[in-house]
Scaffold this motif. Sequence first.
Motif, short mmCIF file in Angstrom:
data_model
loop_
_atom_site.label_atom_id
_atom_site.label_comp_id
_atom_site.label_asym_id
_atom_site.label_seq_id
_atom_site.Cartn_x
_atom_site.Cartn_y
_atom_site.Cartn_z
N ILE A 24 -8.82 35.71 48.77
CA ILE A 24 -9.88 36.23 49.64
C ILE A 24 -9.38 36.34 51.07
CG2 ILE A 24 -12.18 35.77 50.59
CD1 ILE A 24 -12.71 34.07 48.07
N VAL A 25 -9.59 37.48 51.69
CA VAL A 25 -9.43 37.59 53.14
C VAL A 25 -10.73 37.08 53.76
CG1 VAL A 25 -9.03 39.11 55.10
CG2 VAL A 25 -7.94 39.61 52.89
N GLY A 26 -10.63 36.03 54.56
CA GLY A 26 -11.82 35.43 55.14
C GLY A 26 -11.43 34.44 56.22
N SER A 27 -12.45 33.81 56.81
CA SER A 27 -12.22 32.89 57.92
C SER A 27 -12.71 31.49 57.57
CB SER A 27 -12.97 33.39 59.17
OG SER A 27 -12.96 32.41 60.18
N ASN A 28 -11.93 30.47 57.97
CA ASN A 28 -12.37 29.09 57.79
C ASN A 28 -13.63 28.79 58.58
OD1 ASN A 28 -10.20 28.60 56.15
ND2 ASN A 28 -9.04 27.37 57.62
N ALA A 29 -13.89 29.57 59.62
CA ALA A 29 -15.06 29.33 60.46
C ALA A 29 -16.36 29.70 59.75
CB ALA A 29 -14.95 30.12 61.76
N SER A 30 -16.26 30.52 58.71
CA SER A 30 -17.45 30.93 57.96
C SER A 30 -17.00 31.27 56.54
CB SER A 30 -18.12 32.13 58.63
OG SER A 30 -19.29 32.51 57.93
N LEU A 31 -16.83 30.23 55.73
CA LEU A 31 -16.31 30.42 54.38
C LEU A 31 -17.34 31.16 53.51
CD1 LEU A 31 -14.76 26.86 53.89
CD2 LEU A 31 -13.51 29.00 54.26
N LEU A 67 -3.00 23.25 54.79
CA LEU A 67 -1.61 22.97 55.11
C LEU A 67 -1.17 23.84 56.28
CD1 LEU A 67 -2.00 22.50 51.84
CD2 LEU A 67 0.48 22.23 51.91
N PHE A 68 -0.94 23.21 57.41
CA PHE A 68 -0.51 23.89 58.63
C PHE A 68 -1.51 24.98 59.03
CE2 PHE A 68 3.26 22.69 56.09
CZ PHE A 68 3.77 21.72 56.93
N GLY A 69 -2.78 24.74 58.76
CA GLY A 69 -3.82 25.72 59.06
C GLY A 69 -4.71 25.27 60.21
N PHE A 70 -5.86 25.89 60.30
CA PHE A 70 -6.83 25.60 61.35
C PHE A 70 -8.12 25.10 60.70
CE2 PHE A 70 -3.94 28.82 62.95
CZ PHE A 70 -3.56 28.27 64.18
N PRO A 71 -8.26 23.76 60.57
CA PRO A 71 -9.41 23.21 59.85
C PRO A 71 -10.72 23.40 60.61
CG PRO A 71 -8.15 21.44 60.88
CD PRO A 71 -7.36 22.70 61.08
N VAL A 72 -11.77 23.67 59.87
CA VAL A 72 -13.13 23.72 60.42
C VAL A 72 -13.94 22.72 59.59
CG1 VAL A 72 -15.13 25.15 60.95
CG2 VAL A 72 -12.82 26.14 61.08
N PHE A 73 -14.08 21.51 60.09
CA PHE A 73 -14.56 20.41 59.27
C PHE A 73 -16.00 20.57 58.82
CE2 PHE A 73 -11.15 18.34 61.87
CZ PHE A 73 -10.25 18.24 60.83
N THR A 74 -16.85 21.17 59.63
CA THR A 74 -18.24 21.38 59.20
C THR A 74 -18.30 22.29 57.98
OG1 THR A 74 -18.41 23.14 60.87
CG2 THR A 74 -19.28 20.95 61.46
N GLU A 75 -17.47 23.32 57.98
CA GLU A 75 -17.44 24.23 56.84
C GLU A 75 -16.78 23.58 55.63
OE1 GLU A 75 -18.37 28.04 56.20
OE2 GLU A 75 -19.74 26.53 56.94
N PHE A 76 -15.71 22.83 55.85
CA PHE A 76 -15.05 22.15 54.74
C PHE A 76 -16.02 21.17 54.07
CE2 PHE A 76 -10.40 22.60 56.42
CZ PHE A 76 -10.53 23.98 56.34
N SER A 77 -16.77 20.44 54.89
CA SER A 77 -17.75 19.49 54.35
C SER A 77 -18.83 20.22 53.56
CB SER A 77 -18.37 18.67 55.48
OG SER A 77 -19.37 17.81 54.99
N ARG A 78 -19.28 21.34 54.09
CA ARG A 78 -20.36 22.09 53.43
C ARG A 78 -19.94 22.56 52.04
NH1 ARG A 78 -21.59 27.26 52.40
NH2 ARG A 78 -19.82 28.12 53.56
N VAL A 79 -18.71 23.03 51.92
CA VAL A 79 -18.31 23.63 50.63
C VAL A 79 -17.74 22.61 49.66
CG1 VAL A 79 -17.87 25.83 51.77
CG2 VAL A 79 -15.96 24.27 51.34
#
Length: 285
Positions: A143-150, A163-175
Amino acid sequence: MLTLENLSCPIDATPLRREQRSLKCEQGHSFDLAKTGYVNLLPVQNKRSKDPGDSKEMVASRQSFLNQNHYFPIVQAVLDSWPKSHFLKGMRVLDAGCGEGYYLDEISQALSNQNIQMERCGLDISKWAIAAASKRDKTVSWIVGSNASLPVPDERFDLVLCLFGFPVFTEFSRVLSDNGLMLLVESGPEHLIELREILYPSIHEYKQTFSDGVSGFDLVLEQAETFTFSLDSQEKIQNLLSMTPHIHKASYEGREAVQQLESIILTADIKLRWYQKQAKEMNHV
């Protein structure tokens, strides 16, 4: 294995349904699948630039470097440090910032050899990275998409890799499902130090990221992994440089000095941190 299942419309967050070569939501938004099977779920209004993420040239350089397996010890470190209680058959895994798919592919191959099958999804903001990844493995949802809005519903995955990315913890927690895992892999203080000493007149002091912890997550395990590897041609050195931030940060003089090299022995210094999502009643409001 079905791919591109259980995704959300990036515009209104309603479920997407597969209709032949498109994904459509009930509001009428439609996203066509590319010939190689990936889907672009990054709406124009969510782009900060016309062509966000790594360029076609950067992706090609990274692919050439990683396919030489110089960084395979990182794959092995992920597998060795993986909390064994979460080696689940059929676990749902998101690689958030997957690049051209090397790590997700190598990890899943290793686990497949242990008869552990995963449902895998790889997401990156670079369409060039996802185009390359989609040619690597057709059984992954690319998927082409953004960690800011999965573009996925809540509790969609059991594990998020970054891995070597830009984490967005609120989104990671949500999904993530309840008690789901998150893995962060980042550079340590001595990473590529030999190259950096050529590129820069002085080396900045290393600053630990997220030293105060991550809200909504408990740190399960922290591990450092260090190894050396050698590059024996200017082309290989440039491929590595092109996939790092140093290609933009280093001075002209530093880059010129690197162009004089025909070989180099480098240190890889990697920090792995495994986190577990806190139970709902413990989450911070």
